[in-house]
Design an enzyme around this catalytic site. Sequence first.
Site, PDB file in Angstrom:
ATOM      1  N   CYS A  57      -7.382  -3.720   2.360  1.00 11.69           N
ATOM      2  CA  CYS A  57      -6.482  -4.160   3.417  1.00 11.69           C
ATOM      3  C   CYS A  57      -7.323  -4.761   4.528  1.00 11.69           C
ATOM      4  CB  CYS A  57      -5.738  -2.921   3.899  1.00 11.69           C
ATOM      5  SG  CYS A  57      -4.701  -3.188   5.306  1.00 11.69           S
ATOM      6  N   ASP A 107      -0.725   0.913  15.653  1.00 10.26           N
ATOM      7  CA  ASP A 107       0.170  -0.211  15.345  1.00 10.26           C
ATOM      8  C   ASP A 107       0.566  -0.996  16.597  1.00 10.26           C
ATOM      9  OD1 ASP A 107       0.036   0.636  12.761  1.00 10.26           O
ATOM     10  OD2 ASP A 107       2.016   1.561  12.724  1.00 10.26           O
ATOM     11  N   ARG A 160       0.798  -1.212   0.000  1.00  8.07           N
ATOM     12  CA  ARG A 160       0.000   0.000   0.000  1.00  8.07           C
ATOM     13  C   ARG A 160       0.839   1.274   0.000  1.00  8.07           C
ATOM     14  NH1 ARG A 160      -4.883   2.152   1.232  1.00  8.07           N
ATOM     15  NH2 ARG A 160      -4.386   4.132   2.203  1.00  8.07           N
TER      16      ARG A 160
HETATM   17  N1  EPU Z   1      -7.886   7.602   5.385  1.00 10.15           N
HETATM   18  C1  EPU Z   1      -8.908   8.064   4.589  1.00 10.15           C
HETATM   19  N2  EPU Z   1      -8.583   8.656   3.405  1.00 10.15           N
HETATM   20  C2  EPU Z   1      -7.300   8.831   2.999  1.00 10.15           C
HETATM   21  C3  EPU Z   1      -6.255   8.370   3.830  1.00 10.15           C
HETATM   22  C4  EPU Z   1      -6.575   7.755   5.032  1.00 10.15           C
HETATM   23  O1  EPU Z   1     -10.082   7.915   4.929  1.00 10.15           O
HETATM   24  O2  EPU Z   1      -7.082   9.383   1.893  1.00 10.15           O
HETATM   25  C5  EPU Z   1      -8.215   6.913   6.656  1.00 10.15           C
HETATM   26  C6  EPU Z   1      -7.765   5.454   6.637  1.00 10.15           C
HETATM   27  O3  EPU Z   1      -8.716   4.635   6.007  1.00 10.15           O
HETATM   28  C7  EPU Z   1      -7.607   5.155   8.112  1.00 10.15           C
HETATM   29  C8  EPU Z   1      -7.149   6.493   8.688  1.00 10.15           C
HETATM   30  O4  EPU Z   1      -7.481   7.485   7.717  1.00 10.15           O
HETATM   31  O5  EPU Z   1      -8.839   4.781   8.674  1.00 10.15           O
HETATM   32  C9  EPU Z   1      -5.659   6.566   8.980  1.00 10.15           C
HETATM   33  O6  EPU Z   1      -4.902   6.311   7.802  1.00 10.15           O
HETATM   34  P1  EPU Z   1      -3.470   6.991   7.536  1.00 10.15           P
HETATM   35  O7  EPU Z   1      -3.502   7.600   6.184  1.00 10.15           O
HETATM   36  O8  EPU Z   1      -3.120   7.862   8.690  1.00 10.15           O
HETATM   37  O9  EPU Z   1      -2.534   5.722   7.533  1.00 10.15           O
HETATM   38  P2  EPU Z   1      -1.596   5.194   6.363  1.00 10.15           P
HETATM   39  O10 EPU Z   1      -0.744   6.299   5.869  1.00 10.15           O
HETATM   40  O11 EPU Z   1      -2.378   4.394   5.405  1.00 10.15           O
HETATM   41  C10 EPU Z   1       0.351   4.666   8.058  1.00 10.15           C
HETATM   42  C11 EPU Z   1       1.232   3.507   8.379  1.00 10.15           C
HETATM   43  C12 EPU Z   1       0.406   2.414   9.063  1.00 10.15           C
HETATM   44  C13 EPU Z   1      -0.172   3.015  10.346  1.00 10.15           C
HETATM   45  C14 EPU Z   1      -0.994   4.274  10.012  1.00 10.15           C
HETATM   46  C15 EPU Z   1      -1.526   5.003  11.231  1.00 10.15           C
HETATM   47  C16 EPU Z   1       2.899   3.585   6.639  1.00 10.15           C
HETATM   48  C17 EPU Z   1       3.509   2.952   5.449  1.00 10.15           C
HETATM   49  N3  EPU Z   1       1.825   2.976   7.150  1.00 10.15           N
HETATM   50  O12 EPU Z   1      -0.676   4.175   7.189  1.00 10.15           O
HETATM   51  O13 EPU Z   1       1.301   1.356   9.411  1.00 10.15           O
HETATM   52  O14 EPU Z   1      -0.998   2.071  10.974  1.00 10.15           O
HETATM   53  O15 EPU Z   1      -0.174   5.203   9.274  1.00 10.15           O
HETATM   54  O16 EPU Z   1      -0.503   5.395  12.073  1.00 10.15           O
HETATM   55  O17 EPU Z   1       3.400   4.588   7.137  1.00 10.15           O
HETATM   56  C18 EPU Z   1       2.129  -0.862   9.287  1.00 10.15           C
HETATM   57  O18 EPU Z   1       3.251  -0.404   9.502  1.00 10.15           O
HETATM   58  O19 EPU Z   1       1.937  -2.098   9.143  1.00 10.15           O
HETATM   59  C19 EPU Z   1       0.978   0.041   9.160  1.00 10.15           C
HETATM   60  C20 EPU Z   1      -0.244  -0.380   8.850  1.00 10.15           C
END
Ligand code: EPU
Length: 381
Positions: free
Chosen positions: A126, A313, A102
């Site tokens: 996911c 996490d 992702r």
């Molecule tokens: N969301 C939306 N729209 C968007 C983006 C996000 O609705 O355009 C929602 C998501 O569906 C979710 C929430 O906002 O419910 C949080 O998502 P966020 O964008 O903050 O997370 P991410 O960038 O997809 C990163 C980490 C995750 C970690 C989350 C929260 C990376 C590569 N991944 O994901 O880590 O859980 O932030 O801290 O940085 C992992 O390491 O295995 C992992 C899942």
Amino acid sequence: MGGTCESPAAASVILIRGGRPLSGEVLISGAKNAALPAIFASLLTPEPVWLGNVPHLTDVETALELIRALGKRVRWEEHWLVIEQDAPPSDTPPRELVQRMRASFLCLGPILARKGRARVPLPGGCPIGARPVDLHLKGLAALGAKIEMHGGQVVAEAQELRGEEVRLNYPSVGATEQLLLAGALAQGETTVLNPAREPEVEDLGRLLSAIGAEVSWRRDRVVIRGREELSGARHRVIPDRIEAGTYLLAAAAVGGKVRVRGVVPQHLQALLVKLHEAALEVNQGQDWVQVVAEGRPQALKVETGPYPGFPTDLQPPLVSALTLAEGESVVRETVFENRFGHVEGLVRMGADIRRQGQGLVVRGVEKLVGARVIAPDLRAG
Ligand code: EPU
């Protein structure tokens, strides 16, 4: 090399003989979620980018495969990952690599900013939640990109990105990173209101500053002043607070004395407050934290949230520790709507866990028993 929710692992089996306290010291690796955006940031510049403290993980390999496919050459030199331009940058990453992980979607901003157009497949769903990318796309559109969807692909075009004020209605980690990446080559200043403040996002900000964009954080916003061209840099990624937290929670679960080294204790504060509340002994120095757990931890009430809140996490390992706590704990998950894949396995091992709305009620038991279980999706599994 384990899988993460970003890229589920191929099946592997781990056999654990339990029932013993843990004791020892662990040197923590670099943060996966800081290394991945840093690797994609290298797409912004033709100059070499040297990254230190990059962990050797499947997701990192996937990110490197992806930037190679986009024209970068990659080598390891001692403890540094060196990324250089090999061929003219391409604007179309291979579908399979974006869908495998992702976080690959973060290549969209840099490719668009550098090439004026990008075709990037939508990342897959996911197991922890729907995880849309609407905030990424709205933000890029606000900077002047024309965005269309064609057969599951995002097709983005912009002769020139212009700095603008973008308000996120949720402080998304990925969307904030996407906008910082695109803003680094945009004309003028890009302001993200209500940005994510996770240490990994701030680390990306430091790398972008090192390659020439100016990033400054205020109370409710981050501002990035773009440059027409960016330089190379050397940057060491921050330590992995989730890996560190997982070891500390393992000690909380089974007892013992565990020290994690090479960490930034400040990044772990939300966890340390809770470990203290659970009546465990927590000590810290400049770059280490130690947990001493003599009896069972006390039950806790915990709600996950964006940084500086309790990290989602660490919710699965926290729940594991609380299965053995004294009393009834309540854990609410507010970041992802379906991050409960670990519950089934824990229940098989004898845990008493009930789902309640967006949360879990965990009644502590004295002992768990061995079982065959599946740790779905997450590294925290
Ligand atoms: N969301 C939306 N729209 C968007 C983006 C996000 O609705 O355009 C929602 C998501 O569906 C979710 C929430 O906002 O419910 C949080 O998502 P966020 O964008 O903050 O997370 P991410 O960038 O997809 C990163 C980490 C995750 C970690 C989350 C929260 C990376 C590569 N991944 O994901 O880590 O859980 O932030 O801290 O940085 C992992 O390491 O295995 C992992 C899942």
